[in-house]
Scaffold this motif. Structure first.
Motif, PDB file in Angstrom:
ATOM      1  N   ARG A   1       2.792  18.459   0.923  1.00 41.08           N
ATOM      2  CA  ARG A   1       1.130  19.090  -0.240  1.00 41.08           C
ATOM      3  C   ARG A   1       0.345  18.327   0.617  1.00 41.08           C
ATOM      4  O   ARG A   1      -1.161  18.805   0.429  1.00 41.08           O
ATOM      5  CB  ARG A   1       1.824  19.184  -1.244  1.00 41.08           C
ATOM      6  CG  ARG A   1       2.893  20.124  -1.510  1.00 41.08           C
ATOM      7  CD  ARG A   1       2.555  19.776  -3.433  1.00 41.08           C
ATOM      8  NE  ARG A   1       4.497  19.566  -3.259  1.00 41.08           N
ATOM      9  CZ  ARG A   1       4.470  18.301  -4.393  1.00 41.08           C
ATOM     10  NH1 ARG A   1       3.869  18.830  -5.703  1.00 41.08           N
ATOM     11  NH2 ARG A   1       5.650  18.080  -4.544  1.00 41.08           N
TER      12      ARG A   1
ATOM     13  N   ARG B   1      -0.443  18.459  -7.504  1.00 41.00           N
ATOM     14  CA  ARG B   1       0.602  18.056  -8.509  1.00 41.00           C
ATOM     15  C   ARG B   1       1.209  17.146  -7.817  1.00 41.00           C
ATOM     16  O   ARG B   1       2.300  16.764  -8.349  1.00 41.00           O
ATOM     17  CB  ARG B   1       1.421  18.779  -8.510  1.00 41.00           C
ATOM     18  CG  ARG B   1       1.298  20.319  -8.960  1.00 41.00           C
ATOM     19  CD  ARG B   1       1.666  21.194  -9.782  1.00 41.00           C
ATOM     20  NE  ARG B   1       1.391  22.977  -9.083  1.00 41.00           N
ATOM     21  CZ  ARG B   1       1.644  23.933  -8.881  1.00 41.00           C
ATOM     22  NH1 ARG B   1       3.036  23.600  -8.688  1.00 41.00           N
ATOM     23  NH2 ARG B   1       0.917  25.114  -8.719  1.00 41.00           N
TER      24      ARG B   1
ATOM     25  N   LYS C   1       9.612  26.202  -1.945  1.00 38.95           N
ATOM     26  CA  LYS C   1       9.330  26.778  -3.206  1.00 38.95           C
ATOM     27  C   LYS C   1       7.786  25.819  -3.508  1.00 38.95           C
ATOM     28  O   LYS C   1       7.004  26.059  -3.725  1.00 38.95           O
ATOM     29  CB  LYS C   1       9.913  26.663  -4.651  1.00 38.95           C
ATOM     30  CG  LYS C   1       8.919  27.078  -5.336  1.00 38.95           C
ATOM     31  CD  LYS C   1      10.890  27.743  -6.531  1.00 38.95           C
ATOM     32  CE  LYS C   1      10.029  29.086  -7.364  1.00 38.95           C
ATOM     33  NZ  LYS C   1       8.845  28.026  -8.175  1.00 38.95           N
ATOM     34  N   GLU C   2       7.742  24.691  -3.729  1.00 40.13           N
ATOM     35  CA  GLU C   2       6.687  23.492  -3.983  1.00 40.13           C
ATOM     36  C   GLU C   2       5.585  23.950  -3.766  1.00 40.13           C
ATOM     37  O   GLU C   2       4.282  24.253  -3.479  1.00 40.13           O
ATOM     38  CB  GLU C   2       7.395  22.479  -4.202  1.00 40.13           C
ATOM     39  CG  GLU C   2       7.071  21.486  -3.218  1.00 40.13           C
ATOM     40  CD  GLU C   2       8.499  20.279  -3.668  1.00 40.13           C
ATOM     41  OE1 GLU C   2       9.301  19.909  -4.081  1.00 40.13           O
ATOM     42  OE2 GLU C   2       7.712  19.097  -3.257  1.00 40.13           O
TER      43      GLU C   2
ATOM     44  N   PHE D   1       6.923  34.990   0.330  1.00 43.28           N
ATOM     45  CA  PHE D   1       5.868  34.142   0.395  1.00 43.28           C
ATOM     46  C   PHE D   1       4.400  35.954   1.335  1.00 43.28           C
ATOM     47  O   PHE D   1       3.316  36.020   0.275  1.00 43.28           O
ATOM     48  CB  PHE D   1       5.774  33.602   1.222  1.00 43.28           C
ATOM     49  CG  PHE D   1       3.958  32.755   1.419  1.00 43.28           C
ATOM     50  CD1 PHE D   1       3.056  33.117   2.632  1.00 43.28           C
ATOM     51  CD2 PHE D   1       2.947  32.572   0.458  1.00 43.28           C
ATOM     52  CE1 PHE D   1       2.112  33.028   2.634  1.00 43.28           C
ATOM     53  CE2 PHE D   1       1.628  31.494   0.651  1.00 43.28           C
ATOM     54  CZ  PHE D   1       1.170  32.522   1.146  1.00 43.28           C
TER      55      PHE D   1
ATOM     56  N   VAL E   1       0.153  29.584  -2.822  1.00 42.34           N
ATOM     57  CA  VAL E   1      -0.134  30.759  -2.874  1.00 42.34           C
ATOM     58  C   VAL E   1      -1.215  30.763  -4.357  1.00 42.34           C
ATOM     59  O   VAL E   1      -2.279  31.495  -4.804  1.00 42.34           O
ATOM     60  CB  VAL E   1       1.670  31.312  -4.112  1.00 42.34           C
ATOM     61  CG1 VAL E   1       0.305  32.352  -5.022  1.00 42.34           C
ATOM     62  CG2 VAL E   1       2.793  31.997  -3.205  1.00 42.34           C
ATOM     63  N   GLU E   2      -1.254  29.135  -5.194  1.00 41.97           N
ATOM     64  CA  GLU E   2      -2.692  29.003  -6.021  1.00 41.97           C
ATOM     65  C   GLU E   2      -3.521  28.727  -5.129  1.00 41.97           C
ATOM     66  O   GLU E   2      -4.874  29.560  -5.395  1.00 41.97           O
ATOM     67  CB  GLU E   2      -1.677  27.934  -6.530  1.00 41.97           C
ATOM     68  CG  GLU E   2      -3.016  27.293  -7.713  1.00 41.97           C
ATOM     69  CD  GLU E   2      -3.971  26.479  -7.151  1.00 41.97           C
ATOM     70  OE1 GLU E   2      -3.957  25.794  -6.917  1.00 41.97           O
ATOM     71  OE2 GLU E   2      -5.319  26.823  -7.760  1.00 41.97           O
TER      72      GLU E   2
ATOM     73  N   ASP F   1       4.321  27.624  -3.460  1.00 43.27           N
ATOM     74  CA  ASP F   1       3.882  27.531  -4.801  1.00 43.27           C
ATOM     75  C   ASP F   1       2.041  27.210  -4.761  1.00 43.27           C
ATOM     76  O   ASP F   1       1.232  27.655  -4.828  1.00 43.27           O
ATOM     77  CB  ASP F   1       4.053  27.068  -5.854  1.00 43.27           C
ATOM     78  CG  ASP F   1       5.347  27.578  -6.357  1.00 43.27           C
ATOM     79  OD1 ASP F   1       6.301  27.074  -6.916  1.00 43.27           O
ATOM     80  OD2 ASP F   1       5.406  28.320  -5.878  1.00 43.27           O
TER      81      ASP F   1
ATOM     82  N   LYS G   1       3.698  38.943  -1.785  1.00 44.05           N
ATOM     83  CA  LYS G   1       3.351  38.179  -2.346  1.00 44.05           C
ATOM     84  C   LYS G   1       1.876  37.912  -2.722  1.00 44.05           C
ATOM     85  O   LYS G   1       1.472  38.274  -3.148  1.00 44.05           O
ATOM     86  CB  LYS G   1       3.663  37.176  -2.939  1.00 44.05           C
ATOM     87  CG  LYS G   1       3.771  36.786  -4.405  1.00 44.05           C
ATOM     88  CD  LYS G   1       3.711  35.229  -5.056  1.00 44.05           C
ATOM     89  CE  LYS G   1       5.141  34.787  -4.886  1.00 44.05           C
ATOM     90  NZ  LYS G   1       5.617  34.137  -5.709  1.00 44.05           N
TER      91      LYS G   1
END
Lengths: 362, 246
Positions: free
Chosen positions: B148, B129, B177-178, B203, B184-185, B181, B206
């Motif tokens: 990222r 992203r 969080k970003e 995390f 997780v993806e 995420d 999940k």
């Protein structure tokens, strides 16, 4: 309700100037004393220098007597001797050849600073221009008379020696630095011994050794040109200092960079070339350029083995019986030449640093 | 049951006299997501760093995707191509743009042509992203964005296993969080084998198939997340959980 934004009151030009002067030159007792001392020194020196160098100086004179009578600097001496100082013992009528060769050389150096040209085409251009320089200096073909390199002198010698010494010692120094950091004991020991030995002796002694001892190690009949011997000594000397400077830069690279590169699967030389060395070399640009500037001036030491560089040419020009006693003018002249080259290197290094820092905090 | 993609058998490691890994026996199956937690100094980072030879083990065997990790450079480099790593302090290359950071591995190690490497890099940047940052330098990005990019950089090598060494520990809370995420993806969307050292228990709940607790160089307990958090067996596990889940 009044507008409560306070702006500094505008006191007028005179008052602002006084404040500015006070803050910079008289902000404390110590500073004020220093200011007064500096101004006094400048008042003593500058008018006298100006008087000697310009007002009473003779720019044209027929002989030394006229010059000395004027009392100021004798720039006519330079006018008389500049060709000898610049080109040394190169045959007088052929001096257009080293002139063109040097202009070409300097033009190539300036061109090489243009970053967009840093690829194969630059290499080709260099090969072509060096060949041209060689043809111009040595001659022997295309109708040019042959001038062997023991007759070369002055600025060409200084420029050629300095440039080749810097250009050759740099890659050797980088390899030495990497070798010293190596885990392989043999390579590491060789590099350490080399660096410490060379750093332990002055350049003059290396020049002597290269000049006198190198021929002893060579087989019968094989001689190395004296200029080449001097070049070898200078390359060996400079490489050791470059090595230690680059090693300092390598030490400054955080371990994470090595790990990031390793985790991608890059091999040792790939890591060095793509990740580590670009960063390390950028960090050490200031001391590295300092080494190169020193090397440029150290070329003046080759007088000791009888090579006719710029400094020796200046010294020799003073030996003329008809023009005695103008040493100051001669050395100011060559100092100016050295300064131009060294200062250009210094300015370029700052430009390079700025260019390479895009996107990073300085 | 598929052949384990990572096998550690009786692995021991010392730092001088300090016994940092004690008789580690671990198997990770393909597509499995493992979270390793424990107090600091427990050897969790050392354990995953042994998996791509950033640390060397002195005893025992480590087999990654069928290749044993030894001093053989060829083996090590082959394994590093299959194992991607994301570091706590990102370890991005500051003198290269984001795009160049991503394409460096594919071009020089996987020998892909530049255009193809760049296309794939943009694809992964979109995945994490931040495609608009492609021509910026890492120093111009925030911590979350840098991490990222680091994840995308490892993904560009198309590894079989991804190692995460406390990826969010150095981030400001609002950026954690970003990054999580994205992770997780990665786990849910692609089925990547992941071994993650982290303190982020949310995390772990999940996404993890297995949670491993390490203390003083040993694996103390391992279980599914629910069993691990709701019903810890070992005293030390209970103590650790009480300290971090407040």
């Amino acid at each position: 309700m009044q507008n409560t934004i306070d702006t500094a009151p505008n006191l007028g030009l005179m008052a602002n100037m006084v404040i500015w002067l006070r803050d910079r030159f008289f902000s404390s007792v110590g500073n004020s004393l220093l200011t007064v001392l500096s101004v006094w020194l400048l008042l003593m020196a500058i008018p006298a220098l100006f008087d000697w160098g310009f007002t009473r100086a003779s720019f044209y004179a027929n002989n030394a007597q006229e010059c000395r009578e004027a009392g100021g600097a004798c720039w006519a001496f330079i006018g008389e001797k500049y060709r000898f100082i610049l080109f040394g013992t190169y045959p007088f009528e052929q001096q257009w050849r080293p002139l063109i060769a040097m202009l070409l050389f300097v033009a190539m150096l300036i061109l090489s600073t243009w970053q967009r040209l840093w690829n194969l085409s630059l290499l080709v251009l260099w090969i072509m221009s060096l060949t041209t320089v060689a043809i111009l200096m040595w001659g022997g073909i295309f109708g040019l008379t042959y001038v062997e390199n023991s007759s070369w002198g002055g600025l060409p010698i200084t420029l050629l020696l300095a440039t080749f010494a810097i250009a050759l010692s740099f890659p050797i120094g980088v390899v030495l630095a990497l070798g010293r950091r190596s885990n392989m004991p043999v390579i590491k020991s060789i590099c350490v011994v080399y660096i410490e030995l060379i750093r332990g002796v002055p350049l003059i002694s290396l020049l002597f050794m290269a000049s006198l001892m190198l021929p002893l190690f060579l087989p019968e009949g094989l001689t190395i040109d004296k200029l080449l011997r001097a070049l070898i000594a200078m390359v060996l000397f400079s490489a050791a200092y470059v090595a230690e400077t680059v090693r300092g830069g390598l030490q400054a690279i955080p371990k994470g960079q090595f790990e990031g590169a390793e985790s991608l699967g890059l091999g040792y030389w790939q890591q060095m070339r793509l990740i580590i060395l670009p960063q390390a070399l950028k960090i050490v640009i200031p001391p590295l350029v300092g080494i190169f500037i020193s090397m440029f001036k150290d070329t003046s030491l080759v007088v000791i083995i009888g090579i006719f560089d710029l400094t020796l040419a200046a010294k020799s020009s003073l030996a003329d019986a008809k023009w005695q006693g103008f040493g100051v003018e001669a050395y100011i002249f060559i100092s100016l030449i050295y300064f131009i080259f060294c200062f250009s290197m210094s300015r370029y290094s700052q430009v390079l640093e700025r260019r390479l820092s895009v996107g990073q905090k300085r | 049951m598929a052949e384990a993609i990572i096998q550690m058998r009786d692995v021991n490691k010392w730092y001088g006299k300090f016994h940092v890994l004690r008789n580690i026996n671990l198997e990770v199956a393909p597509k499995e997501r493992v979270v390793i937690c424990g107090p600091s100094g427990s050897g969790k980072s050392t354990l995953i760093r042994c998996l791509n030879r950033l640390e060397e083990h002195q005893q025992g065997n480590i087999i990654v995707d069928g290749t044993e990790l030894t001093n053989d450079v060829k083996h090590v480099e082959a394994i590093r191509r299959e194992v991607g790593m994301v570091f706590q302090h990102f370890n991005l290359f500051p003198h290269l743009t984001v795009l160049e950071n991503l394409t460096l591995g594919p071009i020089w190690v996987l020998k892909k042509p530049k255009a193809e490497a760049e296309q794939e890099a943009i694809k992964y940047l979109e995945r994490v992203r931040i495609p608009e940052q492609a021509n910026k330098f890492p120093g111009q990005l925030s911590g979350g964005q840098q991490q990222r990019v680091a994840i995308a950089r490892s993904l560009c090598m198309n590894p079989k296993v991804m190692l995460f060494d406390e990826p969010t520990s150095a981030l400001d809370p609002e950026m954690v969080k970003e990054v999580l995420d994205v992770m997780v993806e990665l786990a849910v969307g692609t089925g990547m084998t992941m071994i993650c050292v982290t303190h982020e228990m949310g995390f772990a709940r999940k996404v993890a198939d297995r949670v491993i607790f390490m203390d003083q160089g040993e694996i103390i307990e391992q279980n599914t997340p629910d069993a691990f958090f709701d019903n810890p067996q070992n005293e030390r596990t209970k103590l650790f959980l009480s300290q971090i889940l407040h």
